[in-house]
Every structure is written in structure tokens, then in C-alpha cells.
Design an enzyme around this catalytic site. Structure first.
Site, short mmCIF file in Angstrom:
data_model
loop_
_atom_site.label_atom_id
_atom_site.label_comp_id
_atom_site.label_asym_id
_atom_site.label_seq_id
_atom_site.Cartn_x
_atom_site.Cartn_y
_atom_site.Cartn_z
NE ARG A 1 -6.28 -5.36 -19.71
CZ ARG A 1 -6.99 -4.96 -20.76
NH1 ARG A 1 -7.88 -3.99 -20.64
NH2 ARG A 1 -6.82 -5.53 -21.93
CE LYS B 1 -7.28 0.93 -25.22
NZ LYS B 1 -8.28 2.01 -25.31
CD GLU C 1 -4.70 4.87 0.53
OE1 GLU C 1 -4.53 5.28 1.69
OE2 GLU C 1 -5.75 4.32 0.17
CG ASP D 1 -8.02 9.35 -24.50
OD1 ASP D 1 -7.02 8.61 -24.46
OD2 ASP D 1 -9.16 8.97 -24.16
CB THR E 1 -4.65 2.78 -22.26
OG1 THR E 1 -4.41 2.76 -23.67
CG2 THR E 1 -6.09 3.17 -22.00
CE1 TYR F 1 -4.34 0.72 -0.25
CE2 TYR F 1 -4.39 -1.44 0.78
CZ TYR F 1 -5.03 -0.42 0.07
OH TYR F 1 -6.33 -0.57 -0.31
C1 PLP Z 1 -9.27 2.38 -24.53
C2 PLP Z 1 -9.54 3.82 -24.40
C3 PLP Z 1 -9.81 4.41 -23.16
C4 PLP Z 1 -10.12 3.63 -21.90
O1 PLP Z 1 -9.21 2.75 -21.48
P1 PLP Z 1 -9.61 1.58 -20.43
O2 PLP Z 1 -8.27 1.16 -19.97
O3 PLP Z 1 -10.35 0.57 -21.22
O4 PLP Z 1 -10.42 2.20 -19.36
C5 PLP Z 1 -9.92 5.78 -23.09
N1 PLP Z 1 -9.80 6.53 -24.19
C6 PLP Z 1 -9.57 6.00 -25.41
C7 PLP Z 1 -9.43 6.90 -26.58
C8 PLP Z 1 -9.44 4.62 -25.55
O5 PLP Z 1 -9.25 4.11 -26.77
#
Ligand code: PLP
Length: 518
Positions: free
Chosen positions: A300, A294, A112, A265, A291, A110
Site C-alpha cells: 500500500r 492494486k 527524511e 494517474d 498506487t 527515520y
Molecule cells: C486508488 C486510487 C487513488 C488513491 O489511492 P489511495 O492509495 O487509496 O490513496 C488515486 N487515483 C486513482 C485513479 C485511484 O484509483
């Protein structure tokens, strides 16, 4: 003797017994294994306290021994991943080092708070790791620590976005993002006529911008016009299904004209950006979220980058500073999250290190080459591609001229072990019955597929989609009837199974990173 002392005494005894057992049983894992084998899985320490031994087996045994029922399912999933062609654009196969971080002791801790400002003790190494993850995240995107800060604690992409809105946009403040059916993400504010779907649209006021239905390209002029009326606090430049590079400069102009903050994003494209093979949002954006699982191929998790330092100089010559750092950090914790996932943060650190390597740049180049080859191959077989091509890792195929729907295309491909997802295409009347499929190349490229292999994949996709047309002729247009034919018609079943076997044999000829069986 008070109860505390009694408890302490028993704790001490238990610890001594446990230490003794672990010295005997597991000087090392190999030794433990050897001991087990020699004794046919009966522990030599049976004459000790039986409860302690039992728990030791649970604690130190392998999953395949302690829970074979669960392990069998995990093994089946591994088989599925190895036998199929993974073309879901948001997926990838992460590396062994990332998996090792994720199953390390860091999971136990932990911590925080931020490094050196924790609510718990014992965080000296956790601090080192989080600072390393921060530094490497900045390095991966060639950012200077004077200009940019980073928070590596978000549990995933959606919480990262929500933390930015929570920190930067007031409750019911206004946000503009690309509409979900047009290729945006749920978290950019999706709502329908009857329901607010994303929490972004519940706690904030969201207004979508759209793509042009003819070209499939973002309608920046319309965005500019709407922004002038809506006066958003935040504009999001980000996509989950859009195959072209974004015009960040245009976004910046529109944001400036309306006094809005510009957030990118880059969840889908963060690997491509790190490799420098597509334009970077960092040149002009105020905040960048992503993220890490991807195209970046890490764990993750989510990351938020924010600008620091001087924002502008006013008429009196006074410096106006960016104020994102505290707002964002405090929104992540204590605003929205509790303890950071330290195993994921370590995995981010090692993924960001990988992202600076020449092999990674080569990988990302190949991801795009493969997507472009996929696109050309599908076009040469008469399929229509939204926007006519791709600059990135994904392709959006419009199934309308082939007389198929996205759902039927997705279903037949799944039956043949090709994973993808149905998706709306520009001009779709209904978001519930989308006309396209989204195909991505990051996962296949990780497995080593090159352009000529993609030609073969195109051939498989084409065969499967032709089969779907054949089924539609028998079933009519309803998905339930379509599905019925795929399970009830013997001739069709044989055709599907033959194609599936070909595809699986082909897929298994490529390795994938990770552990051998799980
Ligand atoms: C995948 C994605 C997210 C969210 O990611 P998670 O890890 O699934 O919560 C946010 N924004 C975009 C553009 C994404 O492609």
C-alpha cells in the site's frame, strides 16, 4: 556525578541485562519457542530484573501470545478473505515477499530527505534500498534514467497526487480530471454544488470532464472544448472505474493545444501497464502517478514518475529543460510528508522486480481474459455492461434494467460473500443512489481462477442478483426494507445462507498468498 552520566550508567546496565537475557532466552526464535514450551511459557530468566523480563516478553513474543484478543480478529479477517470472492477492482492479495518487507526492521528507521541527502545518520542501507526501488520502478516500465525520474516515497496514491499538484500547480491553479461519478477518482478534484469534497478542489480550481451518457465513453471532444475555455495548468488522464483503454494521444493533443501539463494517474492499471498488455501512458505523458497495491500487487504505497532532460528547443536554438524533479521531490518532502515508510519502499522494490517477470505478464493477461469472460457471461444472462465490454481488469454492470439499484446489488452480493462496490453508471441522475456495481478480477486471478472458474462466479452472481429481485418484490424499493427482509424473512434467510455456503466452499478451494492463518 551529573545527571547525564547517571542516566548513561543505568542505560548501560539495562543494555547489559537485556543482552544477557536475549542471549539466554532467544539465541534464535526457535530456541525461544523451545524454551517457552519446556517451561510452560515461564521464562527461565525469572531471577533477573522482572521489569526487563516483562518488556522482553512484550518485545519478542508473538502477537498471538502477547495480544490474543487482537490476533483473533486478524485471524477472522484472514478467514473472511479466504472464504469470500474478492471482486473489488482496486484490491489484490499481495505476495509473501512484500509482506515480509512490510514487517521488517526497515520500519524502524527515520530517513527524511532523498538518498545521500538525509537529515539523519545511519542511512547507508536505507539509501541502497530506496535507490534499488527507484531503479526497479524505472525498469518495470522500461524507462531510461536520462528521460525519467521517480519518487518512491509517497505514502499512498492520494498523497502522491496531492504532491504533484502542490509542486506543479500554483495555489488555485486549474486542474481537469474525469468526474468522480463518471469513473474518475476523488483526488482528481471532486466537488458538488454545495460542497468542495476533495482537497484538490479546495486548494486548486478543478473542472471535471465527463463520459458520454449514451456510449459510456470519455467525451474527448467536449473535454477539448472545455479545456479551451478553462485553460487548465494540468490535465489528468486516469480512472478508478472505466473499463476502456485511455486515448493518451488525444489527451496529449488537448494538453498541447492549451499549454497544459499531462499527468496520467495509472493507479488502477499500473500492473497491466507494467506487463505491457495495455497501452502505456509513458509514451506521451509528462508525469505519471500510481498506487502500488492494486493490479501491481505490491505494498500500500504511491509512486510519482516525472520527465527529465530536454523538454523542447526554442526558436533561438536554446534547450528548455523539464523542471519537475525538484518541484515534485520537494513537495513530497518537506512539503507534505515526513519520514518515508522504508518498509513500504523495500516492498515497492520487490514488487517492481516481480513486475518484470514472465509469470507477472501471464498473470496480467489472465486478469484481462477473466474480466472479458466475466463481461461475456453477465451479458449472456441479460445484464447490461457500461461501454458494452472491457479492455482492462474491471466491468461496470448497469443494474437498471433488472429493477435493482447498485446498493441492493452490492448488499445481496456481500451477504453471499462476494465483495464488490456500488458505482454510478453513465447517465445516473444521483451520485448518492448509484445504479451499477463495479466488479474486478485482479484478486480472483491472483488466487488462480481461470475463465471456466469465472463462468461459475458469473453463475453465483446471477443467483444472488435474482435473489435480490425476489427480495425487492417483498420489500418494495427502499434499501432499509430490503435489508429488513434479508434478516427477518426465514425463507429468504435460508436461501441466502445456502448460496453463501456454496460460494464460501468454492472460494476456499483456491489458495491465496500470505501467511497461513493471518
Ligand atoms: C486508488 C486510487 C487513488 C488513491 O489511492 P489511495 O492509495 O487509496 O490513496 C488515486 N487515483 C486513482 C485513479 C485511484 O484509483
Amino acid at each position: 556525578m551529573n545527571i547525564g552520566i547517571v542516566r548513561g550508567f543505568f542505560r548501560d546496565i539495562t543494555r547489559r541485562i537485556n543482552t544477557h537475557i536475549s542471549q539466554i532466552v532467544s539465541g534464535s526464535t526457535q530456541e525461544l519457542q523451545a524454551t517457552r514450551h519446556r517451561n510452560n511459557n515461564i521464562f527461565v530468566v525469572r531471577n533477573f530484573n522482572t521489569t526487563a523480563i516483562m518488556s522482553n516478553a512484550f518485545l519478542n513474543g508473538n502477537l498471538w501470545d502477547t495480544d490474543p484478543e487482537l490476533f483473533e480478529i486478524i485471524k477472522k479477517e484472514k478467514q473472511r478473505q479466504a472464504s469470500g470472492l474478492e471482486m473489488i477492482a482496486s484490491e489484490n492479495f499481495t505476495s509473501v515477499p512484500v509482506l515480509q518487507c512490510l514487517s521488517s526492521c526497515l520500519h524502524n528507521k527515520y530517513s527524511e530527505g532523498m538518498p545521500h541527502q538525509r537529515y539523519y545518520g545511519g542511512n547507508e542501507f536505507i539509501d541502497e534500498i530506496e535507490i534499488m526501488a527507484q531503479q526497479r520502478s524505472l525498469e518495470a516500465y522500461r524507462l531510461k534514467s536520462e528521460d525519467w525520474g521517480v519518487n518512491v516515497q509517497p505514502y499512498s496514491g492520494s498523497p502522491a497526487n496531492f504532491a504533484v499538484y502542490t509542486g506543479i500547480v500554483e495555489p488555485h491553479g486549474r486542474i481537469m480530471g474525469l468526474d468522480l461519478p463518471d469513473g474518475g477518482h476523488l483526488t482528481h478534484g471532486f466537488f458538488t454544488a454545495t460542497k468542495k469534497i476533495s482537497a484538490t478542489s479546495i486548494f486548486f480550481e478543478s473542472m471535471p470532464y465527463k463520459v458520454d451518457t449514451k456510449t459510456g465513453l470519455i467525451d474527448y471532444d467536449k473535454l477539448a472544448e472545455t479545456a479551451r475555455l478553462f485553460k487548465p495548468r494540468l490535465i489528468i488522464a486516469g480512472i478508478s472505474c472505466y473499463s476502456r483503454c485511455l486515448d493518451y494521444k488525444r489527451f496529449r493533443q488537448i494538453a498541447d493545444e492549451n499549454g497544459a501539463i499531462l499527468m496520467a494517474d495509472m493507479a488502477h492499471i499500473s500492473g497491466l501497464v507494467a506487463a505491457g498488455v495495455i497501452p502505456s501512458p509513458f509514451d506521451v505523458c509528462d508525469i505519471v502517478t500510481t498506487t502500488t497495491h492494486k493490479t501491481l500487487r505490491g505494498p500500500r504505497a504511491g509512486v510519482i514518475f516525472y520527465r527529465k532532460g530536454v523538454r523542447s528547443v526554442n526558436a533561438k536554438g536554446e534547450k528548455i529543460m523539464y523542471d519537475f524533479e525538484n518541484k515534485i521531490n520537494q513537495a513530497v518532502f518537506p512539503g507534505l510528508q515526513g519520514g518515508p515508510h522504508n518498509h513500504a519502499i523495500a516492498a515497492i522494490a520487490t514488487a517492481m522486480k516481480q513486475a518484470t517477470m514472465p509469470e507477472f505478464v501471464e498473470y496480467q493477461r489472465q486478469v484481462i481474459k477473466n474480466a472479458q469472460r466475466l463481461c461475456e457471461g453477465l451479458k449472456s444472462r441479460g445484464y447490461e455492461i457500461a461501454t458494452g465490454g472491457t479492455d482492462v481488469h474491471l466491468v461496470l454492470v448497469d443494474m437498471r434494467n433488472g429493477g435493482l439499484t447498485g446498493a441492493r446489488a452490492e448488499r445481496i452480493l456481500e451477504l453471499c460473500s462476494i465483495a464488490c462496490n456500488k458505482n454510478t453508471v453513465p447517465g445516473d441522475k444521483s451520485a448518492l443512489n448509484p445504479s451499477g456495481i463495479r466488479l474486478g478480477t485482479p484478486a480472483l486471478t491472483t488466487r488462480g481462477l481461470k475463465e471456466t472458474d469465472i463462468d461459475r462466479v458469473v453463475d453465483y452472481i446471477d443467483q444472488a442478483l435474482k435473489l435480490a429481485q425476489e427480495i425487492t418484490k417483498i420489500s418494495g424499493p427502499k434499501l432499509v426494507d430490503f435489508n429488513k427482509v434479508t434478516v427477518e424473512n426465514a425463507d429468504i434467510k435460508t436461501k441466502i445462507n445456502n448460496l453463501k455456503e456454496d460460494i464460501e466452499t468454492y472460494s476456499r478451494s483456491f489458495s491465496l498468498p500470505g501467511y497461513e492463518t493471518y
